[in-house]
Design a protein around this motif. Structure first.
Motif, PDB file in Angstrom:
ATOM      1  N   PHE A 158       0.848  -1.194   0.000  1.00  0.00           N
ATOM      2  CA  PHE A 158       0.000   0.000   0.000  1.00  0.00           C
ATOM      3  C   PHE A 158       0.881   1.241   0.000  1.00  0.00           C
ATOM      4  CE2 PHE A 158      -3.038   3.127   1.299  1.00  0.00           C
ATOM      5  CZ  PHE A 158      -2.491   3.816   2.378  1.00  0.00           C
ATOM      6  N   THR A 159       0.476   2.236  -0.777  1.00  0.00           N
ATOM      7  CA  THR A 159       1.207   3.498  -0.788  1.00  0.00           C
ATOM      8  C   THR A 159       0.231   4.667  -0.795  1.00  0.00           C
ATOM      9  OG1 THR A 159       3.007   2.505  -2.080  1.00  0.00           O
ATOM     10  CG2 THR A 159       2.952   4.906  -1.948  1.00  0.00           C
ATOM     11  N   THR A 160       0.515   5.676   0.004  1.00  0.00           N
ATOM     12  CA  THR A 160      -0.233   6.914  -0.016  1.00  0.00           C
ATOM     13  C   THR A 160       0.726   8.063  -0.267  1.00  0.00           C
ATOM     14  OG1 THR A 160      -1.611   8.447   1.263  1.00  0.00           O
ATOM     15  CG2 THR A 160      -0.150   7.026   2.520  1.00  0.00           C
ATOM     16  N   TYR A 161       0.233   9.056  -1.019  1.00  0.00           N
ATOM     17  CA  TYR A 161       1.084  10.160  -1.462  1.00  0.00           C
ATOM     18  C   TYR A 161       0.548  11.483  -0.926  1.00  0.00           C
ATOM     19  CZ  TYR A 161       2.626   6.660  -4.809  1.00  0.00           C
ATOM     20  OH  TYR A 161       3.107   5.510  -5.389  1.00  0.00           O
ATOM     21  N   CYS A 162       1.471  12.354  -0.619  1.00  0.00           N
ATOM     22  CA  CYS A 162       1.144  13.647  -0.016  1.00  0.00           C
ATOM     23  C   CYS A 162       1.859  14.742  -0.803  1.00  0.00           C
ATOM     24  CB  CYS A 162       1.618  13.622   1.436  1.00  0.00           C
ATOM     25  SG  CYS A 162       1.354  15.128   2.356  1.00  0.00           S
ATOM     26  N   ASN A 163       1.131  15.781  -1.175  1.00  0.00           N
ATOM     27  CA  ASN A 163       1.722  16.891  -1.922  1.00  0.00           C
ATOM     28  C   ASN A 163       1.320  18.216  -1.303  1.00  0.00           C
ATOM     29  OD1 ASN A 163       3.042  15.782  -4.524  1.00  0.00           O
ATOM     30  ND2 ASN A 163       1.122  14.679  -4.356  1.00  0.00           N
ATOM     31  N   TYR A 180       0.712  10.629  10.570  1.00  0.00           N
ATOM     32  CA  TYR A 180      -0.096  10.177  11.695  1.00  0.00           C
ATOM     33  C   TYR A 180      -1.017   9.062  11.217  1.00  0.00           C
ATOM     34  CZ  TYR A 180       1.260  14.424  14.191  1.00  0.00           C
ATOM     35  OH  TYR A 180       1.984  15.412  14.834  1.00  0.00           O
ATOM     36  N   LYS A 181      -1.402   8.214  12.176  1.00  0.00           N
ATOM     37  CA  LYS A 181      -2.383   7.161  11.898  1.00  0.00           C
ATOM     38  C   LYS A 181      -3.558   7.337  12.846  1.00  0.00           C
ATOM     39  CE  LYS A 181      -3.132   2.162  11.929  1.00  0.00           C
ATOM     40  NZ  LYS A 181      -2.525   0.822  12.176  1.00  0.00           N
ATOM     41  N   GLN A 182      -4.757   7.231  12.289  1.00  0.00           N
ATOM     42  CA  GLN A 182      -5.958   7.330  13.102  1.00  0.00           C
ATOM     43  C   GLN A 182      -6.794   6.077  12.894  1.00  0.00           C
ATOM     44  OE1 GLN A 182      -8.550  10.697  12.195  1.00  0.00           O
ATOM     45  NE2 GLN A 182      -9.309  10.766  14.290  1.00  0.00           N
ATOM     46  N   ARG A 183      -6.956   5.327  13.965  1.00  0.00           N
ATOM     47  CA  ARG A 183      -7.812   4.141  13.889  1.00  0.00           C
ATOM     48  C   ARG A 183      -9.266   4.585  13.960  1.00  0.00           C
ATOM     49  NH1 ARG A 183      -4.945  -0.593  14.682  1.00  0.00           N
ATOM     50  NH2 ARG A 183      -2.840  -0.322  15.513  1.00  0.00           N
ATOM     51  N   TYR A 207      -4.473   7.299   7.299  1.00  0.00           N
ATOM     52  CA  TYR A 207      -3.113   7.830   7.389  1.00  0.00           C
ATOM     53  C   TYR A 207      -3.104   9.273   6.904  1.00  0.00           C
ATOM     54  CZ  TYR A 207      -1.761   3.041   8.249  1.00  0.00           C
ATOM     55  OH  TYR A 207      -1.641   1.785   8.798  1.00  0.00           O
ATOM     56  N   PHE A 208      -2.630  10.145   7.767  1.00  0.00           N
ATOM     57  CA  PHE A 208      -2.567  11.572   7.450  1.00  0.00           C
ATOM     58  C   PHE A 208      -1.120  12.033   7.365  1.00  0.00           C
ATOM     59  CE2 PHE A 208      -6.967  12.688   8.021  1.00  0.00           C
ATOM     60  CZ  PHE A 208      -7.447  11.855   9.012  1.00  0.00           C
ATOM     61  N   PHE A 247      -2.851  19.552   8.166  1.00  0.00           N
ATOM     62  CA  PHE A 247      -3.088  18.162   7.815  1.00  0.00           C
ATOM     63  C   PHE A 247      -3.683  18.018   6.417  1.00  0.00           C
ATOM     64  CE2 PHE A 247      -2.640  15.301  11.522  1.00  0.00           C
ATOM     65  CZ  PHE A 247      -2.236  16.233  12.463  1.00  0.00           C
ATOM     66  N   GLY A 248      -3.341  16.906   5.756  1.00  0.00           N
ATOM     67  CA  GLY A 248      -4.037  16.513   4.556  1.00  0.00           C
ATOM     68  C   GLY A 248      -5.362  15.857   4.921  1.00  0.00           C
ATOM     69  N   LYS A 249      -6.138  15.476   3.906  1.00  0.00           N
ATOM     70  CA  LYS A 249      -7.448  14.877   4.169  1.00  0.00           C
ATOM     71  C   LYS A 249      -7.363  13.405   4.518  1.00  0.00           C
ATOM     72  CE  LYS A 249     -10.127  18.097   1.350  1.00  0.00           C
ATOM     73  NZ  LYS A 249     -10.702  18.759   2.525  1.00  0.00           N
ATOM     74  N   GLY A 250      -6.196  12.798   4.306  1.00  0.00           N
ATOM     75  CA  GLY A 250      -5.991  11.425   4.727  1.00  0.00           C
ATOM     76  C   GLY A 250      -6.302  10.388   3.667  1.00  0.00           C
ATOM     77  N   THR A 251      -5.700   9.222   3.831  1.00  0.00           N
ATOM     78  CA  THR A 251      -6.008   8.045   3.014  1.00  0.00           C
ATOM     79  C   THR A 251      -6.487   6.959   3.954  1.00  0.00           C
ATOM     80  OG1 THR A 251      -4.340   8.538   1.323  1.00  0.00           O
ATOM     81  CG2 THR A 251      -5.091   6.255   1.514  1.00  0.00           C
ATOM     82  N   THR A 252      -7.694   6.464   3.682  1.00  0.00           N
ATOM     83  CA  THR A 252      -8.265   5.421   4.525  1.00  0.00           C
ATOM     84  C   THR A 252      -7.959   4.062   3.931  1.00  0.00           C
ATOM     85  OG1 THR A 252     -10.026   6.859   5.309  1.00  0.00           O
ATOM     86  CG2 THR A 252     -10.370   4.487   5.523  1.00  0.00           C
ATOM     87  N   LEU A 253      -7.284   3.247   4.704  1.00  0.00           N
ATOM     88  CA  LEU A 253      -6.878   1.910   4.262  1.00  0.00           C
ATOM     89  C   LEU A 253      -7.767   0.855   4.895  1.00  0.00           C
ATOM     90  CD1 LEU A 253      -4.860  -0.095   2.935  1.00  0.00           C
ATOM     91  CD2 LEU A 253      -3.505   0.059   5.051  1.00  0.00           C
ATOM     92  N   SER A 254      -8.300  -0.007   4.074  1.00  0.00           N
ATOM     93  CA  SER A 254      -9.008  -1.184   4.587  1.00  0.00           C
ATOM     94  C   SER A 254      -8.292  -2.422   4.062  1.00  0.00           C
ATOM     95  CB  SER A 254     -10.474  -1.172   4.167  1.00  0.00           C
ATOM     96  OG  SER A 254     -10.600  -1.161   2.759  1.00  0.00           O
ATOM     97  N   VAL A 255      -8.245  -3.437   4.890  1.00  0.00           N
ATOM     98  CA  VAL A 255      -7.516  -4.664   4.563  1.00  0.00           C
ATOM     99  C   VAL A 255      -8.430  -5.852   4.807  1.00  0.00           C
ATOM    100  CG1 VAL A 255      -5.502  -6.087   5.071  1.00  0.00           C
ATOM    101  CG2 VAL A 255      -5.345  -3.589   5.274  1.00  0.00           C
ATOM    102  N   SER A 256      -8.556  -6.698   3.823  1.00  0.00           N
ATOM    103  CA  SER A 256      -9.366  -7.898   3.996  1.00  0.00           C
ATOM    104  C   SER A 256      -8.454  -9.123   4.040  1.00  0.00           C
ATOM    105  CB  SER A 256     -10.391  -8.034   2.877  1.00  0.00           C
ATOM    106  OG  SER A 256      -9.763  -7.993   1.614  1.00  0.00           O
ATOM    107  N   SER A 257      -8.822 -10.046   4.911  1.00  0.00           N
ATOM    108  CA  SER A 257      -7.975 -11.236   5.100  1.00  0.00           C
ATOM    109  C   SER A 257      -8.435 -12.384   4.233  1.00  0.00           C
ATOM    110  CB  SER A 257      -7.989 -11.649   6.567  1.00  0.00           C
ATOM    111  OG  SER A 257      -9.298 -11.860   7.005  1.00  0.00           O
TER     112      SER A 257
END
Lengths: 111, 115
Positions: free
Chosen positions: A19-24, A35-38, A87-88, A101-111
């Motif tokens: 997974f990759t998230t980009y910030c500009n 930062y990470k927000q659960r 992830y922000f 802060f940026g608006k964030g990327t929300t990551l979901s993971v399925s097993s």
């Protein structure tokens, strides 16, 4: 004013995928933080990058700060269900100035 | 080490009412922030204090929002009168003003619902 943009807004992966998230940023940054927000939680500091071209690693997480100090990325290798969250990135134009802060990327993971 | 304390955790008010939030930062942290986080969005900085002085309040809607940090320690954020669009989580954060380590420590937040 200073703007920090992140892409993608959402990302769903299968467990084990990367997974990759980009910030500009619209302006050159003094430093950038991640930062990470659960879900239901508050942002928790992960790392700070200060130098141009800096790369830092935390186990499966790799953080990069661009040469021009206007962009950054977070890469997670072999995602796990515990990586779920938003992830922000957050940046300052100068030390001691506003942390935007940026608006964030929300990551979901399925097993 | 105690974290950033915020109260209340939850608040429901009717539009046009007033509300106040309280924050006690980590001891020794000179910088205090108030952020507004609307569901699904990133934290938006409302105001940043350095001790008891304001560093940045450019995004604070000053016609209805006010904040103070009179003694350079704890802080209050007030909304008067509240609007429906003020429904959000209000996060307080603090950081130690050092040259190398400026990470922000966040409180649990106050979830405000305006009905």
């Amino acid at each position: 004013g200073q703007q920090v943009m992140q892409i993608p807004q959402y990302q769903h992966v299968q467990e084990g995928e990367d997974f990759t998230t980009y910030c500009n940023s619209s302006t050159t940054l003094s430093n950038i933080q991640w930062y990470k927000q659960r879900p239901g939680g508050h942002p928790v500091f992960l790392i700070q990058l200060v130098k141009s071209g800096e790369v830092k690693k935390q186990k499966r997480l790799t953080f990069q700060f661009g040469e021009a100090k206007k962009n950054s990325s977070l890469h997670i290798t072999a995602t796990q269900t515990t990586d779920v969250g938003t992830y922000f990135c957050a940046g300052r134009r100068q030390a001691g100035t506003a942390l935007i802060f940026g608006k964030g990327t929300t990551l979901s993971v399925s097993s | 080490e105690a974290g950033v304390a915020q109260s209340p955790r939850y608040k429901i008010i009717e539009k046009r009412q007033s509300v106040a939030f309280w924050c006690n930062p980590i001891s020794g942290h000179a910088t205090l922030y108030w952020y507004q986080q609307i569901l699904g969005q990133g934290p938006k900085l409302l105001i940043q204090f350095q001790n008891n002085g304001v560093v940045d309040d450019s995004q604070l809607p000053k016609d209805r929002f006010s904040a103070e940090r009179l003694k350079g320690v704890d802080s209050t954020l007030k909304i008067q009168p509240a609007k429906l669009e003020d429904s959000a989580v209000y996060l307080c954060a603090s950081s130690y003003r050092g040259l190398r380590n400026t990470e922000a420590f966040f409180g649990q937040g106050t979830r405000l619902t305006v009905v």
